[in-house]
Motif scaffolding. Structure first.
Motif, PDB file in Angstrom:
ATOM      1  N   GLU A   1       0.843  -1.184   0.000  1.00  0.00           N
ATOM      2  CA  GLU A   1       0.000   0.000   0.000  1.00  0.00           C
ATOM      3  C   GLU A   1       0.882   1.239   0.000  1.00  0.00           C
ATOM      4  O   GLU A   1       2.005   1.203   0.494  1.00  0.00           O
ATOM      5  CB  GLU A   1      -0.849  -0.026   1.268  1.00  0.00           C
ATOM      6  N   PRO A   2       0.332   2.348  -0.551  1.00  0.00           N
ATOM      7  CA  PRO A   2       1.164   3.548  -0.615  1.00  0.00           C
ATOM      8  C   PRO A   2       1.560   4.007   0.790  1.00  0.00           C
ATOM      9  O   PRO A   2       0.823   3.809   1.755  1.00  0.00           O
ATOM     10  CB  PRO A   2       0.264   4.567  -1.298  1.00  0.00           C
TER      11      PRO A   2
ATOM     12  N   PRO B   1       1.924   6.277   3.812  1.00  0.00           N
ATOM     13  CA  PRO B   1       1.138   7.428   4.265  1.00  0.00           C
ATOM     14  C   PRO B   1       1.968   8.705   4.209  1.00  0.00           C
ATOM     15  O   PRO B   1       3.179   8.659   4.448  1.00  0.00           O
ATOM     16  CB  PRO B   1       0.779   7.068   5.705  1.00  0.00           C
TER      17      PRO B   1
ATOM     18  N   GLU C   1       2.296  11.166   6.107  1.00  0.00           N
ATOM     19  CA  GLU C   1       3.033  11.621   7.290  1.00  0.00           C
ATOM     20  C   GLU C   1       4.359  10.889   7.475  1.00  0.00           C
ATOM     21  O   GLU C   1       5.206  11.300   8.244  1.00  0.00           O
ATOM     22  CB  GLU C   1       2.164  11.484   8.551  1.00  0.00           C
ATOM     23  N   LEU C   2       4.488   9.745   6.717  1.00  0.00           N
ATOM     24  CA  LEU C   2       5.751   8.999   6.834  1.00  0.00           C
ATOM     25  C   LEU C   2       6.689   9.269   5.667  1.00  0.00           C
ATOM     26  O   LEU C   2       7.844   8.881   5.678  1.00  0.00           O
ATOM     27  CB  LEU C   2       5.470   7.488   6.886  1.00  0.00           C
TER      28      LEU C   2
ATOM     29  N   HIS D   1      12.468   9.119   5.957  1.00  0.00           N
ATOM     30  CA  HIS D   1      11.826   7.902   6.433  1.00  0.00           C
ATOM     31  C   HIS D   1      12.300   6.680   5.637  1.00  0.00           C
ATOM     32  O   HIS D   1      12.465   6.751   4.424  1.00  0.00           O
ATOM     33  CB  HIS D   1      10.306   8.027   6.317  1.00  0.00           C
TER      34      HIS D   1
ATOM     35  N   LEU E   1      12.118   1.712  -0.009  1.00  0.00           N
ATOM     36  CA  LEU E   1      11.410   0.529  -0.518  1.00  0.00           C
ATOM     37  C   LEU E   1      11.129   0.684  -2.013  1.00  0.00           C
ATOM     38  O   LEU E   1      10.531   1.662  -2.435  1.00  0.00           O
ATOM     39  CB  LEU E   1      10.104   0.318   0.252  1.00  0.00           C
TER      40      LEU E   1
ATOM     41  N   LEU F   1      13.908  -2.223   5.506  1.00  0.00           N
ATOM     42  CA  LEU F   1      13.062  -3.074   6.361  1.00  0.00           C
ATOM     43  C   LEU F   1      13.626  -3.158   7.780  1.00  0.00           C
ATOM     44  O   LEU F   1      12.877  -3.126   8.759  1.00  0.00           O
ATOM     45  CB  LEU F   1      12.956  -4.481   5.767  1.00  0.00           C
ATOM     46  N   THR F   2      14.947  -3.270   7.874  1.00  0.00           N
ATOM     47  CA  THR F   2      15.575  -3.347   9.196  1.00  0.00           C
ATOM     48  C   THR F   2      15.307  -2.060   9.977  1.00  0.00           C
ATOM     49  O   THR F   2      14.992  -2.093  11.172  1.00  0.00           O
ATOM     50  CB  THR F   2      17.098  -3.562   9.051  1.00  0.00           C
TER      51      THR F   2
ATOM     52  N   LEU G   1      12.824  -0.004   9.506  1.00  0.00           N
ATOM     53  CA  LEU G   1      11.400   0.027   9.869  1.00  0.00           C
ATOM     54  C   LEU G   1      11.135  -0.852  11.090  1.00  0.00           C
ATOM     55  O   LEU G   1      10.395  -0.467  11.995  1.00  0.00           O
ATOM     56  CB  LEU G   1      10.543  -0.459   8.696  1.00  0.00           C
ATOM     57  N   ALA G   2      11.754  -2.035  11.089  1.00  0.00           N
ATOM     58  CA  ALA G   2      11.565  -2.955  12.217  1.00  0.00           C
ATOM     59  C   ALA G   2      12.110  -2.328  13.492  1.00  0.00           C
ATOM     60  O   ALA G   2      11.515  -2.450  14.564  1.00  0.00           O
ATOM     61  CB  ALA G   2      12.273  -4.271  11.929  1.00  0.00           C
TER      62      ALA G   2
ATOM     63  N   HIS H   1       9.697   0.155  14.655  1.00  0.00           N
ATOM     64  CA  HIS H   1       8.514  -0.531  15.194  1.00  0.00           C
ATOM     65  C   HIS H   1       8.771  -0.964  16.640  1.00  0.00           C
ATOM     66  O   HIS H   1       7.970  -0.745  17.539  1.00  0.00           O
ATOM     67  CB  HIS H   1       8.203  -1.749  14.319  1.00  0.00           C
TER      68      HIS H   1
ATOM     69  N   ASN I   1      -0.157   2.640  11.015  1.00  0.00           N
ATOM     70  CA  ASN I   1       1.287   2.678  10.761  1.00  0.00           C
ATOM     71  C   ASN I   1       2.002   1.590  11.548  1.00  0.00           C
ATOM     72  O   ASN I   1       2.895   0.915  11.039  1.00  0.00           O
ATOM     73  CB  ASN I   1       1.866   4.035  11.160  1.00  0.00           C
TER      74      ASN I   1
ATOM     75  N   ARG J   1       1.449  -1.623   9.896  1.00  0.00           N
ATOM     76  CA  ARG J   1       2.245  -1.728   8.673  1.00  0.00           C
ATOM     77  C   ARG J   1       3.713  -2.011   9.009  1.00  0.00           C
ATOM     78  O   ARG J   1       4.354  -2.858   8.419  1.00  0.00           O
ATOM     79  CB  ARG J   1       2.129  -0.432   7.878  1.00  0.00           C
ATOM     80  N   LEU J   2       4.195  -1.272  10.028  1.00  0.00           N
ATOM     81  CA  LEU J   2       5.587  -1.465  10.427  1.00  0.00           C
ATOM     82  C   LEU J   2       5.785  -2.886  10.950  1.00  0.00           C
ATOM     83  O   LEU J   2       6.806  -3.515  10.709  1.00  0.00           O
ATOM     84  CB  LEU J   2       5.978  -0.446  11.494  1.00  0.00           C
TER      85      LEU J   2
ATOM     86  N   GLN K   1       6.127  -5.214   8.095  1.00  0.00           N
ATOM     87  CA  GLN K   1       7.473  -5.116   7.493  1.00  0.00           C
ATOM     88  C   GLN K   1       8.453  -5.941   8.320  1.00  0.00           C
ATOM     89  O   GLN K   1       9.340  -6.604   7.787  1.00  0.00           O
ATOM     90  CB  GLN K   1       7.968  -3.660   7.444  1.00  0.00           C
ATOM     91  N   SER K   2       8.237  -5.890   9.633  1.00  0.00           N
ATOM     92  CA  SER K   2       9.106  -6.655  10.530  1.00  0.00           C
ATOM     93  C   SER K   2       8.938  -8.154  10.275  1.00  0.00           C
ATOM     94  O   SER K   2       9.914  -8.905  10.240  1.00  0.00           O
ATOM     95  CB  SER K   2       8.744  -6.301  11.971  1.00  0.00           C
TER      96      SER K   2
ATOM     97  N   LEU L   1      10.712  -9.113   7.098  1.00  0.00           N
ATOM     98  CA  LEU L   1      12.157  -9.226   7.325  1.00  0.00           C
ATOM     99  C   LEU L   1      12.486 -10.569   7.972  1.00  0.00           C
ATOM    100  O   LEU L   1      13.438 -11.248   7.572  1.00  0.00           O
ATOM    101  CB  LEU L   1      12.604  -8.070   8.216  1.00  0.00           C
TER     102      LEU L   1
END
Lengths: 135, 249
Positions: free
Chosen positions: A20-21, A23, A25-26, A31, A36, A119-120, A122-123, A126, B17, B20-21, B24-25, B28
């Protein structure tokens, strides 16, 4: 007064392959989602690149089994990656048995590294977000 | 939460968000699992370990060749057999057979390893870039043949002569060790790198010291058996591990 006209059904849209696109704000310049690539980010194509980066070359059958894809689906993903210059497909024979080998290119390795880095990151965010919300 | 039962827009956005994050995790994690699985399926280094372990064992009779009477003094001149790095040390003319054995064993071992990796790639569907290993070992073997005659062209060749390393005729063990380190890089295997380092230690000990001094009751053949045992034990462990990985997959 006009009778209510039946609304024509919306045409079915195929399930998107790309994520998905991001957002708005990110989507600032810093970011990690900016790293990606839509071609690479698709789960199965990312899997193909991950496996081929691990070997000198990977056989079609191994990729199909490891990713749980049908031959047709795998071919479609390979065509996309080959078109983007990220893999090379070599066809040959082992005895009388036809074999298809897939080899990642330098461009593919670069795209994979960028994707995995994003991805790393982002993780990491998170995990940090979860930590902050718990705290 | 707001009174109407809806989360404020910013909170809802934050939740999306976060989801989504989180996905992604997961992606990975999935990719890491795929890579681990592919690496485990690709690993096939038990074969070269076993092969070179056996080739080292098979060299024992050549090390046992008796030196003729009167020739037992090691000559420091570079005259004599032209393959001192492969065991044909000057003064020990009979060791020439050892050098020929090692040329055949190293090059034959490389060829067998190359064939093994090709067969394994066809079987599992993943090819290891073993070319680095082949080139490293082949170049070192050719250098071991070509360097001594070239050294003789120098004014004082003794300066560059690795006397201690070649005195016991075990320099081929060092060539195998360097080849295994290159193979560890090609296989991306930390376990093989550790094996190669331990084996290199055993090979250096065997090349520089009479191991029978610290192992009473053993003959001089222990210098050959020690590095061979390291390779054969490692091969058995690697074989069991690789087989277990495959059956688990």
């Amino acid at each position: 007064m006009s009778a209510a006209q039946p609304v024509p059904p919306e045409p079915e849209t195929p399930e998107p392959e790309t994520p998905e696109p991001v957002p708005p704000e990110l989507a600032d310049g810093r970011h990690p989602t900016n790293g990606l690539d839509e071609t690479v980010h698709q789960r199965h194509r990312l899997g193909i690149l991950t496996i081929t980066a691990e070997a000198q070359r990977a056989e079609f059958g191994y990729l199909r089994e490891a990713l749980g894809l049908t031959a047709g689906n795998l071919s479609r993903h390979l065509t996309v990656l080959e078109g983007a210059g990220m893999v090379q497909v070599e066809k040959g024979y082992s005895g009388r048995r036809p074999r298809t080998w897939v080899r990642i290119t330098g461009q593919g390795r670069e795209a994979l590294a960028t994707e995995l880095h994003a991805l790393t990151e982002l993780a990491r965010r998170h995990t940090a977000g979860h930590g902050a919300s718990r705290g | 939460m707001a009174e109407d039962g809806h989360e404020p827009a910013s909170e809802a956005g934050h939740g999306e968000n976060s989801e989504r994050l989180g996905s992604q995790s997961d992606l990975l994690t999935e990719m890491k699992a795929l890579r681990r699985q592919a690496r485990a399926a690709r690993h096939a280094y038990w074969f070269p370990l076993a092969l070179f372990g056996l080739l080292i064992c098979a060299s024992i009779p050549f090390y046992g060749q008796r030196v003729p009477r009167g020739v037992g003094v090691v000559s420091l001149s570079l005259a004599g057999p032209t393959l001192p790095f492969l065991g044909g040390y000057p003064g020990f003319h009979e060791r020439g057979y050892l050098a020929y054995y090692w040329i055949a064993a190293l090059l034959g071992g490389l060829l067998a390893t190359q064939l093994w990796y090709r067969w394994h790639a066809r079987r599992v569907g993943l090819a290891t870039p073993a070319l680095v290993y082949l080139i490293t070992t082949a170049v070192l073997t050719v250098a071991a043949i070509a360097v001594p005659p070239l050294l003789q062209l120098l004014h004082e060749p003794q300066i560059l002569w690795p006397n201690d390393l070649v005195a016991r005729g075990m320099f081929p063990f060092i060539i195998i060790a360097v080849g295994l380190l290159a193979l560890a890089w090609a296989e991306r295997s930390r376990a093989l790198a550790v094996i190669a380092v331990i084996y290199a230690g055993a090979a250096l000990l065997a090349g520089l010291y009479n191991v029978s001094n610290i192992m009473p009751g053993w003959t001089a053949a222990v210098n050959v058996l020690l590095p061979a045992a390291v390779l054969l034990l490692a091969a058995a462990g690697a074989f069991a591990t690789q087989r277990w990985h495959r059956s688990a997959a």
